[in-house]
Design an enzyme around this catalytic site. Structure first.
Site, mmCIF file in Angstrom:
data_model
loop_
_atom_site.group_PDB
_atom_site.id
_atom_site.type_symbol
_atom_site.label_atom_id
_atom_site.label_comp_id
_atom_site.label_asym_id
_atom_site.label_seq_id
_atom_site.Cartn_x
_atom_site.Cartn_y
_atom_site.Cartn_z
ATOM 1 N N CYS A 11 7.847 15.744 -8.725
ATOM 2 C CA CYS A 11 8.432 15.905 -10.057
ATOM 3 C C CYS A 11 9.789 15.232 -10.155
ATOM 4 O O CYS A 11 10.129 14.628 -11.178
ATOM 5 C CB CYS A 11 8.531 17.387 -10.411
ATOM 6 S SG CYS A 11 9.458 18.384 -9.217
ATOM 7 N N CYS A 43 6.973 19.100 -2.567
ATOM 8 C CA CYS A 43 6.522 17.720 -2.373
ATOM 9 C C CYS A 43 7.496 16.724 -2.971
ATOM 10 O O CYS A 43 7.503 15.555 -2.589
ATOM 11 C CB CYS A 43 5.118 17.519 -2.940
ATOM 12 S SG CYS A 43 5.022 17.466 -4.740
ATOM 13 N N THR A 60 6.906 8.132 11.658
ATOM 14 C CA THR A 60 7.435 9.013 12.695
ATOM 15 C C THR A 60 8.231 8.242 13.732
ATOM 16 O O THR A 60 9.359 8.617 14.086
ATOM 17 C CB THR A 60 6.293 9.783 13.379
ATOM 18 O OG1 THR A 60 5.596 10.566 12.395
ATOM 19 C CG2 THR A 60 6.832 10.715 14.452
ATOM 20 N N SER A 114 2.288 15.375 7.537
ATOM 21 C CA SER A 114 2.039 13.940 7.633
ATOM 22 C C SER A 114 0.613 13.756 8.086
ATOM 23 O O SER A 114 -0.028 14.702 8.546
ATOM 24 C CB SER A 114 2.993 13.289 8.646
ATOM 25 O OG SER A 114 2.726 11.909 8.760
ATOM 26 N N CYS A 160 5.569 26.076 -5.877
ATOM 27 C CA CYS A 160 6.100 24.791 -5.409
ATOM 28 C C CYS A 160 5.937 24.620 -3.898
ATOM 29 O O CYS A 160 6.361 25.477 -3.112
ATOM 30 C CB CYS A 160 7.570 24.680 -5.788
ATOM 31 S SG CYS A 160 8.344 23.145 -5.249
ATOM 32 N N ARG A 162 3.009 15.985 0.057
ATOM 33 C CA ARG A 162 4.399 15.566 0.274
ATOM 34 C C ARG A 162 4.575 14.137 -0.218
ATOM 35 O O ARG A 162 3.696 13.294 -0.028
ATOM 36 C CB ARG A 162 4.741 15.637 1.765
ATOM 37 C CG ARG A 162 6.223 15.418 2.100
ATOM 38 C CD ARG A 162 7.068 16.582 1.623
ATOM 39 N NE ARG A 162 8.438 16.488 2.116
ATOM 40 C CZ ARG A 162 9.442 15.894 1.469
ATOM 41 N NH1 ARG A 162 9.223 15.316 0.297
ATOM 42 N NH2 ARG A 162 10.658 15.882 1.976
ATOM 43 N N CYS A 195 1.917 16.951 -10.565
ATOM 44 C CA CYS A 195 2.223 18.023 -9.611
ATOM 45 C C CYS A 195 0.937 18.486 -8.935
ATOM 46 O O CYS A 195 -0.016 18.881 -9.616
ATOM 47 C CB CYS A 195 2.886 19.199 -10.314
ATOM 48 S SG CYS A 195 3.108 20.637 -9.214
#
Length: 549
Positions: free
Chosen positions: A524, A521, A340, A55, A518, A304, A495
């Site tokens: 896709c 995140c 958060t 984050s 990968c 992410r 991606c």
């Protein structure tokens, strides 16, 4: 049928992020207050707590203060309080204008907040949870939901270990465990694959606007000591995304001579040629940003998806046997660009209703009043106040949408008698490739901008070789037969880790999935225009290993 070890708990929690860990800590606090015996288990698919946490992050500490009022003396890793808080409009690749404080929506003011590593906060929360008696199991993925004969959730099944790509068992094969619970909490983060299943199975999003998402891409840099300004927060809007996509950039100064820089691109963009990763590489060349990265060294990279639909997209969070929390449900406040404190609050509220139910003589299967509890809390009120932020930005664009939100938040405190909704899913916004021009992205210079593979290397991503691919195609023909002619197969560009490639060969084009790249995140699973890609969890401990992210 596979024989599995069965372990039973009062509560099983899926996901070692702020929501799940806050739930775990408060459950044990309440148990101690009530002199109640309580068994709580938390499973986390990352190799350690914090390994998959990414984050920005500027954090409002209000929920942390509710959980641990003396968090400062306890050594919580909130060190760099915000001292400089700026928002800049980038009109071009070189131009910028710093907005006066009064011109910025109140929700974006950061007085009293902290620049932190959310991964480190999660690690600290896990230490507190274990000290309180929670059993924390990192490296164990929750692969499946266990349902009883009545169709209620009764726990989860962890992923099998040692399964080969062809489905056969390798040496050292170990079947996953069945973790049964009176209540199961799902706090996997944005677009959790089990949360997605629950929403579909129990129609938790019935009557709601579709969830909307952004893709956040972030890097961590070591900067010379003379350039370090801990507590400095810079947000930007405008270039490089401009009219192509909503979103914006950020640059924060942490302690220990470190700077984080990133870009969030809304995933409702129309141009299939757009590459959020390459837009981020351009972003770092803007003079405002480049000045902070002079003579610095890039040390980590990650990405992410972010659930940013807010109030209108918040699903029902209770179902028979458990609760859906935090970003798994979409509790992030998009008007604050913060999730958060809201995720943690959802966990605190969950622990309260669970403990109350467990003390009852006849515990109910569904904690149906949890949703009302959320709505009546400051979490619900905060999300309701910001309910128009995303749909207005989507319909009016960054500039005019920002102007409306300034009026809505600063003058009317979110009480304007209008509620807007964006009912178009992000994937459905993509338009045909022939309608759009492909951006001309410059080659990376190796100083500020970099290629995808070198970036993935810095994410410390690793997946056990010879295991089933965790990126499933519902129809293997779709990428080449449909997505390529219509959209120039956008998976190659949306991606941020180079997982998807269209490879030209003697027999024509083929679709290649480099699943070992990968970084989890989930883009896709969200953006594929055919909704043909399904992300499922790989073998436990696989994926990125983020330090200080």
């Amino acid at each position: 049928m596979t024989d599995r070890e069965v372990m039973e708990f009062d509560v099983v929690i899926v996901g070692g992020g702020p929501a799940g860990l806050s739930t775990a800590c408060r459950l044990m606090q309440k148990a101690q207050e009530n002199e109640q015996e309580l068994s709580v288990c938390l499973v986390e698919k990352g190799s350690e707590i914090g390994a998959h946490i990414l984050s920005g992050a500027v954090v409002d500490p209000k929920a942390l203060a509710e959980l641990f009022p003396d968090w400062k003396t306890m050594g919580a890793p909130l060190v760099s309080e915000v001292t400089v808080d700026e928002l800049h409009w980038l009109g071009s690749k070189t131009g910028s204008r710093k907005l006066s404080h009064w011109m910025i929506p109140k929700t974006l003011h950061n007085e009293g907040n902290y620049v932190i590593s959310l991964g480190n906060l999660s690690r600290w929360l896990a230490e507190q949870a274990e000290a309180l008696g929670v059993e924390v199991f990192p490296g164990f993925s929750a692969a499946h939901i266990a349902y009883n004969e009545q169709g209620q959730v009764e726990g989860i099944v962890t992923g099998d270990m040692g399964v080969a790509e062809d489905g056969s068992h390798k040496d050292g094969y170990m079947p996953g465990m069945l973790l049964k619970a009176k209540y199961t909490i799902f706090s996997e983060g944005c677009r959790g694959h089990l949360g997605k299943e629950l929403i579909e199975r129990f129609e938790l999003d019935k009557g709601k606007a579709p969830q909307h998402y952004g893709l956040g891409i972030k890097e961590l840099w070591d900067v010379p000591e003379a350039q370090s300004k801990p507590g400095t927060v810079i947000h930007t809007a405008g270039w490089p995304l401009g009219k192509e996509a909503g979103g914006g950039g950020f640059l924060y100064h942490l302690e220990n001579n470190q700077v984080v820089v990133g870009l969030i691109a809304d995933l409702n963009y129309k141009n299939p040629h757009l590459s959020p990763y390459d837009e981020f590489q351009r972003y770092k060349h803007h003079p405002l940003i480049a000045a902070h990265l002079k003579d610095a060294k890039r040390v980590s990279y990650g990405a992410r998806a972010i659930a940013k639909g807010g109030w209108a997209s918040l699903p029902k969070m209770s179902f028979p046997g458990g609760l859906l929390l935090g970003c798994d449900a979409g509790t992030l406040n998009p008007a604050k660009i913060k999730g958060t404190h809201t995720a943690m609050k959802s966990g605190l509220l969950a622990a309260e209703v669970i403990c109350e139910a467990l003390q009852a003589e006849s515990p109910v299967s569904e904690l149906a009043h949890y949703d009302a509890t959320v709505r009546d809390s400051w979490l619900g009120k905060e999300l309701e106040q910001a309910r128009n932020f995303v749909p207005v930005m989507h319909s009016l664009g960054t500039f005019w949408g920002g102007a409306y939100n300034w009026l809505d938040q600063n003058i009317f405190a979110g009480r304007l008698p209008f509620t807007f909704n964006d009912m178009t899913p992000d994937y459905a916004c993509l338009e045909l490739a022939e309608k759009h021009q492909a951006p001309d992205y410059p080659k990376p210079d190796g100083k500020l901008s970099f290629d995808k593979l070198s970036s993935v290397f810095l994410s410390n991503t690793n997946h056990e070789e010879n295991q089933p691919c965790h990126l499933l195609l519902k129809d293997a023909t779709v990428p080449i037969a449909q997505n390529l002619p219509k959209f120039n197969e956008p998976a190659q560009r949306y991606c941020p880790a180079g997982v998807y490639e269209v490879v030209e060969g003697a027999q024509g084009a083929s679709f290649q999935i480099n699943s070992q790249n990968c970084i989890h995140c989930k883009t896709c699973d969200i953006k594929d225009p055919a909704q043909n890609i399904r992300w499922v969890t790989p073998e436990g401990a696989g994926g990125p290993n983020y330090p200080n992210m």
